[in-house]
Design an enzyme around this catalytic site. Sequence first.
Site, short mmCIF file in Angstrom:
data_model
loop_
_atom_site.label_atom_id
_atom_site.label_comp_id
_atom_site.label_asym_id
_atom_site.label_seq_id
_atom_site.Cartn_x
_atom_site.Cartn_y
_atom_site.Cartn_z
CB CYS A 134 7.29 -51.60 85.48
SG CYS A 134 5.99 -51.25 84.27
CB CYS A 187 6.83 -46.93 93.30
SG CYS A 187 6.55 -45.21 93.78
N GLY A 211 15.87 -28.80 91.26
CA GLY A 211 16.65 -28.28 92.36
C GLY A 211 15.91 -28.17 93.67
CD GLU A 228 17.59 -32.00 93.24
OE1 GLU A 228 17.93 -32.55 92.19
OE2 GLU A 228 17.83 -30.81 93.51
#
Length: 1287
Positions: free
Chosen positions: A60, A173, A1024, A1218
């Site tokens: 990573c 990332c 949310g 989102e």
Amino acid sequence: MVKNTNAMDTTTTTNQSLVFAVNGQRFDLCNVDPSTTLLEFLRYQTPFKSVKLSCGEGGCGACVVLLSKYDSASDKVEDFTVSSCLTLLGSINGCSITTAEGIGNSKDGFHPIQERFSGFHASQCGFCTPGMCVSLYSALVNAEKTDNRPEPCQGFSKLTVSEAEKSIAGNLCRCTGYRPIVDACKSFATDVDMEDLGFNSFWRKGESNEVKLSRLPPYDRKNAIRVFPDFLKNETTVGANVDSQRCRWFSPVSLEELQSLLQMEVNKVVSTKIIVGNTGTGYYKELVHYDSYIDLRYIPEFSIIRKDSTGIEIGAAVMISKAIETLKEEKESEFNKEAKLVFKKSVTTWRRLLQSSSGIQIMKGQSRLKLTLEEFLGRPPLDSETVLLSIKIPCWESNRSVSYDAHDKLLFQTYRAAPRPLGNALPYLNAAFLAQVSLRKSPTGFMLKNCRFVFGAYGTKHAIRVKEFEEFLCGKLLSISVLYEAIRLLETLVIPEDGTSSPAYRSSLAVGFLFEFLSPLIDYPVEISNGLVNQYNGASLFKDSNQELGEPTIKTGAILQASGEAIYVDDIPSPKDCLYGAFIYSTEPLARVKGIKLNPGTSPDGVITLITSKDIPGLNVGSMSFFGTEPLYADELTEGIGQRIAFVVADTQKNADIAATLAVVEYDKENLEPPILSVEEAVERCSFYKVPPPLYPNQIKLGSQYYFYMETQTALAIPDEDDCMVVYSSIQFPEYAHNTIAGCLGVPDHNVRVKTRRLGGGFGGKAVKSMAVASACAVAAYRLHRPVRVYVNRKFDMIMSGGRHPMKITYSVGFKSNGKITALKLDILLDSGMFVDLCKTNLPSRAAVRAPGDAQASYICEAVIEHVASYLSMEVDSVRNINLHTQNSLGFFFPSSVGEPLEYTLPSIWDRLASTSSFYKRTEMVKEFNRCHNWKKRGISRVPIVYEVMMRSTPGKVSILRDGSIVVEVGGIEMGQGLWTKVKQMTAYGLGLVKCSGTQDLLEKVRVIEADTLSVIQGGLTAGSTTSEASCEAVRLCCNILVERLTPLKEKLMEQVGSVEWETLILEAYRNSVNLSANTLYTPNLSSMRYINYGVAVSEVEINLITGETTILRTDIIYDCGQSLNPAVDLGQIEGAYVQGIGFFMLEEYLTNSDGLVITDNTWTYKIPTVDTIPKQFNVEILNSGHHKDRVLSSKGMSFNYMLTISQQLILPLPSGEPPLTLAVSVHCATRAAVREARRQVRSWGGENKPDSTLVQLEVPATMPVVKELCGLDCVQKYLQWTVGKN
């Protein structure tokens, strides 16, 4: 085994210390365990916390450091990056280590790398940022050493754009989408076009390049590179020889010393591991303890690089990077042009280079053996007294057995099919082909005089040379019919072993690569090239629309994240007597737990105890949500695979992890029903109703997706007086964690305090799942009366987290002949796992992942649209267009959130993007491309989103201190979405309304502090995409209260002295006992609780029919942000969400075995997007529609400059965290269009020329094997059959 220390002492002198430097600081360690990883040492024994543990396997880049070695003979320093999670302490003796803190920090000054990362908004959660900075720093250091490059202009380095982009190819990332990171890297490149650099905080669009350069943090090439410490130059260059209580470390300097050490293993005296870089443990996981380690790097024979007229010999301990540099060098006097061709093309495919005549030299005891590579690979694995010395790549001239004349051409090509073009990924298949071809054309074709074909990584133990195939081709005149026969033979020879994933796909790759290699000799002989196929072209990966949207404020804490000084939970220093924990989870989906054994023969020292459900003083509750509760540990019955059974507590995290891994759980499945492992079984067992036969039925399935936050689950629990407990948790929902911990401990809520400063990524995975981690630490700390912490390793996290809800969807759709949908029925089976939700199975319980439900819904919608278009043989875009919502239909589906007509911006966005992206023109260009290309096809797709969000109550608290500085507390958690930044902006704006001198500088006086469940209660859930917005509104209300309190005093002072400074006003308020702390709970009203977001994306892709690889050529997005508070933050959120969506739709396979246990449980098998898999051209426009003036809109606020000019009626932005993720379905739809074209062409080769109305069922994710299978695993064979028949 018993150690024979006397035997060891006779071979080499044993020292008791290691000497090295970290960021210029000398470390002289005595009695240290040399098998400790560098990461463990840095994190637990130094103040340098920038090296982050994310995967623990070198996959990573979060733990990358720069390692520098001094060569006294040449008086030169060698610099290269290493993964500190794999590097052992014994191997860095005499080396200098540079971490992100050593590059720059808050005390000594920040480096331009860190300042540019901050200014280009290249850090969101920030967990990966230090590793990114170190990777770029290493590239800068090595570029400056090159002597054959011209001096760059002032402010730039010798680095090229291509090198800058590649420098972070090995770093992951999850937040940013990579574009701003690449921009920060490219800003140092000598050949960068400043116009290609995207939105940043340094300059405005339209300014000249000279002005832009002047505003960049200056890069001084002379002073920007750390100097190797002088005190290390005087240290011995011989490796370490260390004796510790745990193991011994040897660095022999001759083969004789090595032979003596190896003999001890033969005599079964000690267990020994031979190492060079220890990178192998990243893939081949080891839990065993070794008594001794032997480092080979100081034996000259292992580090040799020798060139002569016969080839290049490379020692077994030579780093791959150094081998690549060697192969890049061309010397006319040493090699002929054919040899240089082979060496040059081996550079970018070093690990794929396989020639049967390569020379391998091994040492066995006192003797040395020389073998061909083929002989070496055919031997059994090397035993304990045999080591590999070197490999020799011979010149073609010295090995050919066939005559060579002036008309002959040497062809050498390597091939690789892998999920990532550049980044870390295991390939599906590797191949290396070498051929000597006579270009003296006969009437029937060219002759293949000599050839070698090798295949690897397709499910065999090692690479295989297909001799039978070579014998068939040698001496043949190449033709379509010969090639077809050769491919039919190859199909019988390259067969993956049983158990290999996608075996038919891997075999088809071998056929495809062979066709790609030989077909130019048949179709286009004059165009034979020595160039590499499918290689990285070095061009800029990204272009970005640079919309002028206001002054972006740099994200709060970004510079500290870049320097590694930002504190995450695992960075908090361990308190005295701290213990560490690890979970034991169920490997059975449904069974009784009879017992758990920690085998004393294999478990490490340091295990303290085992915590189970019987040790919980209160309720056995691990988490709670709106749907119900989940137990902390299984009682007697484990209800699902991956369920927590127990918690091992040990003296170190490593010992706890090993003990948990080696634990043996005894199960009993007698008289239990079979487990439920699919939604179909759940329906059958629960007697769900049957669906009536639909008119136009279809079924689709959607798999899961893992969160892959860079920081895994972590917590620290510290017992306090009077049965109190303080818990530091990386969690999105501290309030419920607080309640859960109190319930587990059986204490009142006021005895528990949960603190959260920032998260290293969340994406929904730290909303509910983190509660059990925090509770487990609290229970153990409560029982043992000692601090307990845990950092869940990546494998355990991936197995237990559950991820996105898998679905099975059956739909029935009715529609008119023009494509207008008139009816739709959906039956959705949702796999919720073992606890609470809808459809229970004996699998890990699922939880919300970024855009929960909406990501799946976007795919379902587009699948239905595609089905209708396919059935009617219409253009898909026409069907989408006719089915766009109207204001009336929107009100039918979203009656409480539709808003005013002017707020419905989707139709205008739809048309605007068609224009700005040249959608219709490019659609025709795609059609023309597909007509002209057989083996590559393109697709383009335009997709809209309608996304409803809901606001929640959120608390806020603002306090003004005596010196005028401001402290803010909110319930929302900073996890990379810029919440703190927007809260600071709102605070500065809100308090600025007092309108006294100095308020224009309030932004720098504001500090947002960590969430504390006893300081600000009712904090709620950060999720949310609306928490930033709600937190801003809560803070604004607090500021209104404070302004109201301060205004009378200000007016009184102005009457006395005229103008009033901010600091004077606050000091006077303290003297007059004005309450300067205000708190509130923002509760949305009905008119602003729900609202809708709109966006449109156009994506264009290109698929390769040979490999199934999908390349995203371009993406254009327009997203309505209302009025952006911080366009830089919003842009990053849009891009990051979109790229995470690409992972869901195209790349990320979250696979399980037959029992439901996750098997893609590491970075080697689970592939999130990387810098080389995102759109090559990425254009994002944030639309400031200004039509949302009644709403308190999402976490993406407006710019501070805007706020100073607006009225008391607040205009806030729409969420961007989102909704944009769902726009990534456009890539999937474009891929489906390209696949449709490929299938049409392949059918035409088979004589089928009629239009095919069959729906292309493209799975999610649409990985390379999936795309290739739909295009046709036998497409090459069909093409050749068609060509033979045509001729």
